[in-house]
Design a protein around this motif. Structure first.
Motif, short mmCIF file in Angstrom:
data_model
loop_
_atom_site.label_atom_id
_atom_site.label_comp_id
_atom_site.label_asym_id
_atom_site.label_seq_id
_atom_site.Cartn_x
_atom_site.Cartn_y
_atom_site.Cartn_z
N TRP A 313 61.66 50.65 55.07
CA TRP A 313 60.30 51.00 54.66
C TRP A 313 59.68 49.89 53.80
N GLY A 314 60.52 49.02 53.26
CA GLY A 314 60.00 47.89 52.50
C GLY A 314 60.15 48.03 50.99
N LYS A 315 60.15 46.91 50.31
CA LYS A 315 60.37 46.86 48.87
C LYS A 315 59.28 47.60 48.08
N LYS A 316 58.03 47.43 48.47
CA LYS A 316 56.93 48.09 47.76
C LYS A 316 57.03 49.61 47.86
N CYS A 317 57.38 50.08 49.04
CA CYS A 317 57.53 51.53 49.26
C CYS A 317 58.66 52.10 48.41
N LEU A 318 59.82 51.43 48.42
CA LEU A 318 60.96 51.91 47.64
C LEU A 318 60.67 51.87 46.14
N ASP A 319 59.97 50.85 45.72
CA ASP A 319 59.61 50.73 44.31
C ASP A 319 58.71 51.89 43.88
N ILE A 320 57.73 52.23 44.70
CA ILE A 320 56.81 53.33 44.40
C ILE A 320 57.56 54.67 44.37
N LEU A 321 58.42 54.88 45.35
CA LEU A 321 59.17 56.13 45.40
C LEU A 321 60.06 56.31 44.17
N ILE A 337 57.87 63.95 44.61
CA ILE A 337 58.56 62.84 45.24
C ILE A 337 58.77 63.08 46.74
N TRP A 338 59.00 64.36 47.09
CA TRP A 338 59.30 64.66 48.50
C TRP A 338 58.05 64.68 49.36
N THR A 339 56.89 64.96 48.78
CA THR A 339 55.66 64.84 49.56
C THR A 339 55.40 63.38 49.93
N TYR A 340 55.70 62.47 48.99
CA TYR A 340 55.53 61.04 49.27
C TYR A 340 56.61 60.54 50.21
N TYR A 341 57.83 61.00 50.01
CA TYR A 341 58.94 60.64 50.90
C TYR A 341 58.59 61.02 52.35
N GLN A 342 58.11 62.26 52.54
CA GLN A 342 57.74 62.73 53.88
C GLN A 342 56.65 61.86 54.50
N TYR A 343 55.67 61.52 53.69
CA TYR A 343 54.56 60.72 54.21
C TYR A 343 55.04 59.36 54.70
N PHE A 344 55.82 58.67 53.86
CA PHE A 344 56.29 57.33 54.24
C PHE A 344 57.25 57.39 55.42
N SER A 345 58.09 58.41 55.47
CA SER A 345 59.01 58.57 56.59
C SER A 345 58.23 58.78 57.89
N SER A 346 57.22 59.64 57.83
CA SER A 346 56.40 59.93 59.02
C SER A 346 55.60 58.71 59.45
N LEU A 347 55.07 57.97 58.47
CA LEU A 347 54.29 56.78 58.79
C LEU A 347 55.15 55.74 59.51
N TYR A 348 56.38 55.56 59.02
CA TYR A 348 57.28 54.59 59.65
C TYR A 348 57.64 55.03 61.08
N GLU A 349 57.91 56.31 61.27
CA GLU A 349 58.22 56.82 62.61
C GLU A 349 57.04 56.60 63.55
N ILE A 378 49.14 53.45 44.17
CA ILE A 378 49.97 53.33 45.37
C ILE A 378 49.22 52.48 46.40
N PRO A 379 49.62 51.21 46.56
CA PRO A 379 48.94 50.29 47.48
C PRO A 379 49.36 50.54 48.93
N LEU A 380 48.79 51.57 49.52
CA LEU A 380 49.26 52.03 50.83
C LEU A 380 49.14 50.96 51.92
N SER A 381 48.06 50.18 51.89
CA SER A 381 47.90 49.16 52.93
C SER A 381 48.99 48.09 52.84
N CYS A 382 49.38 47.72 51.62
CA CYS A 382 50.46 46.73 51.45
C CYS A 382 51.80 47.29 51.90
N ILE A 383 52.01 48.58 51.63
CA ILE A 383 53.23 49.25 52.09
C ILE A 383 53.26 49.29 53.62
N ALA A 384 52.10 49.60 54.22
CA ALA A 384 52.02 49.65 55.68
C ALA A 384 52.32 48.29 56.31
N VAL A 385 51.84 47.22 55.68
CA VAL A 385 52.10 45.86 56.19
C VAL A 385 53.60 45.58 56.20
#
Length: 432
Positions: A313-321, A337-349, A378-385
């Motif tokens: 998921w990337g360094k920025k994502c793990l740092d935020i979590l 924490i789990w609402t954010y975990y779910q979001y990032f997991s779903s986004l990666y999938e 939470i810099p979502l666009s940077c996490i997405a990159v």
């Protein structure tokens, strides 16, 4: 004059993309039927189609079709367009926005008043809680008429409409969408300041059947009028009601040349609840489990998944979590924490499946809005990159636009706070 035209033509570049944010002047015509919080403007998509150089023989995909803006722009540009969404109302609404063959007489014949006294028994439980029997009887009659008009069983009506690429059943599509839009006016619910908050209507506050019938007829007239403002094209449009993050998605690999999309924002908006009246009335025609649909939606506030944080998921994502989990505010570790975990997991999938659906050298744009957890940006666009790059794309943040009003500001607990940072709506460019 020639020089001026040349300058205007050359202005369609990725560097000159307008803000994706929907403004008041964008909510006209087919885009005025409903209000989607996460939608982008047609002018943005029109510009993007030209800037990306999408040709008539190429395919444009929007895996979060939402209100159908990409479908409308693709249709007008005479580009083959595919829209996918887990929300069946979103798919139906998108289809209606290009149903130019709809006939006024046929639509109103399907929607005429009914004397039926018994409703179908196929509605979800929520429908019986928010609509009276007269409303459900009227909807049941419309469903029966649709089935007869199309010549298929009621259980096949919805998917027949979505798969109708020739516009044969456009009148039926418009009638059904008008009914769903009318449902918002008659449901025994009153919307609050947050677009996903409802309260039960008090006695006499909603007029039920009369409100449903009147709003449905008004919606159908507006839809038919707005569709006359679109020039007919030979564009091929396909809508698919499916969860794009599901690996079993049965779509040909490498089908898309371009992607323009905007996934649900990371603001814990319950998009299914926002469409509850529309979905509840539609449940009489197709099986809809509201609770299960809420669980499938990216960004759901319901906890349905827990697990380890993934390095990919990337360094920025793990740092935020990790910062959210260790935050000293209430329920950070047990719930948020789990609402954010779910979001990032779903986004990666989702990004993984998008990679599979894109051709080699295919390009795309993703509109994302960053957010805050308490004081944590939470810099979502940077996490997405970082996620896109870990999958195999090249990606970068192309544009940032300040957002003056977002869901955080609608929260009463935040209204008195002077926010040091404002959210931004960003455009991410990526290429396979």
């Amino acid at each position: 004059m020639t020089k001026q035209l040349s300058i205007l033509q050359d202005d369609y570049t990725l560097n000159t993309l307008p803000s994706a944010k929907v403004k008041k002047e964008d909510k006209v015509g087919v885009h005025s039927w409903t209000n989607f919080y996460a939608s982008f403007s047609e002018s943005f998509v029109n510009h993007a189609i030209k800037a990306l150089g999408i040709n008539h023989d190429q395919t444009l995909l929007d895996p979060f079709v939402g209100s159908g803006t990409t479908v409308v722009s693709g249709y007008k540009a005479n580009v083959t367009t595919i829209g996918i969404d887990v929300d069946p109302f979103s798919c139906l609404l998108s289809k209606a926005k290009v149903s130019l063959n709809a006939n006024h007489k046929e639509v109103h014949k399907l929607l005429r008043a009914s004397k039926r006294t018994k409703s179908l028994k196929t509605f979800c439980s929520e429908a019986y809680n928010i609509f009276d029997n007269e409303c459900l009887c009227y909807a049941s009659t419309v469903f029966t008429r649709l089935s007869r008009a199309i010549g298929v069983k009621q259980s096949k009506v919805f998917h027949t409409l979505l798969n109708d690429t020739q516009g044969t059943f456009d009148s039926a599509t418009v009638a059904l969408v008008a009914l769903c839009i009318g449902a918002s006016e008659s449901a025994n619910l009153v919307r609050g300041s947050n677009p996903t908050w409802f309260r039960k209507a008090v006695e006499g506050e909603k007029d039920n059947f009369e409100a449903l019938y009147k709003a449905t007829i008004q919606a159908s007239k507006k839809i038919l009028e707005d569709l006359t403002q679109i020039t007919p094209r030979n564009s091929h449009v396909k809508l698919i009601n499916y969860d794009v993050k599901d690996n079993s998605l049965n779509i040909q690999e490498g089908i898309a040349d371009f992607i323009i999309t905007s996934p649900p924002y990371l603001t814990r908006i319950d998009y299914v609840v926002k469409h509850l009246p529309n979905l509840a009335i539609l449940s009489g025609l197709i099986p809809i489990n509201i609770d299960e649909l809420r669980k499938k939606m990216i960004g759901t506030p319901k906890i349905v998944q827990k697990g380890d944080f993934e390095v990919l998921w990337g360094k920025k994502c793990l740092d935020i979590l990790n910062k959210i989990r260790s935050h000293d505010s209430y329920a950070s570790e047990s719930y948020y924490i789990w609402t954010y975990y779910q979001y990032f997991s779903s986004l990666y999938e989702t990004f993984n499946n998008i990679y599979r659906l894109m051709k080699r050298n295919a390009k795309g744009l993703i509109v994302l809005q960053d957010s805050f957890y308490k004081d944590l940006h939470i810099p979502l666009s940077c996490i997405a990159v970082e996620m896109l790059e870990s999958i195999g794309f090249t990606a970068n943040v192309l544009k940032k636009s300040e957002v003056k009003i977002n869901m955080r500001q609608l929260n009463p607990s935040h209204q008195k706070q002077k926010l040091k940072k404002k959210a931004s709506e960003d455009v991410v460019y990526f290429e396979k």
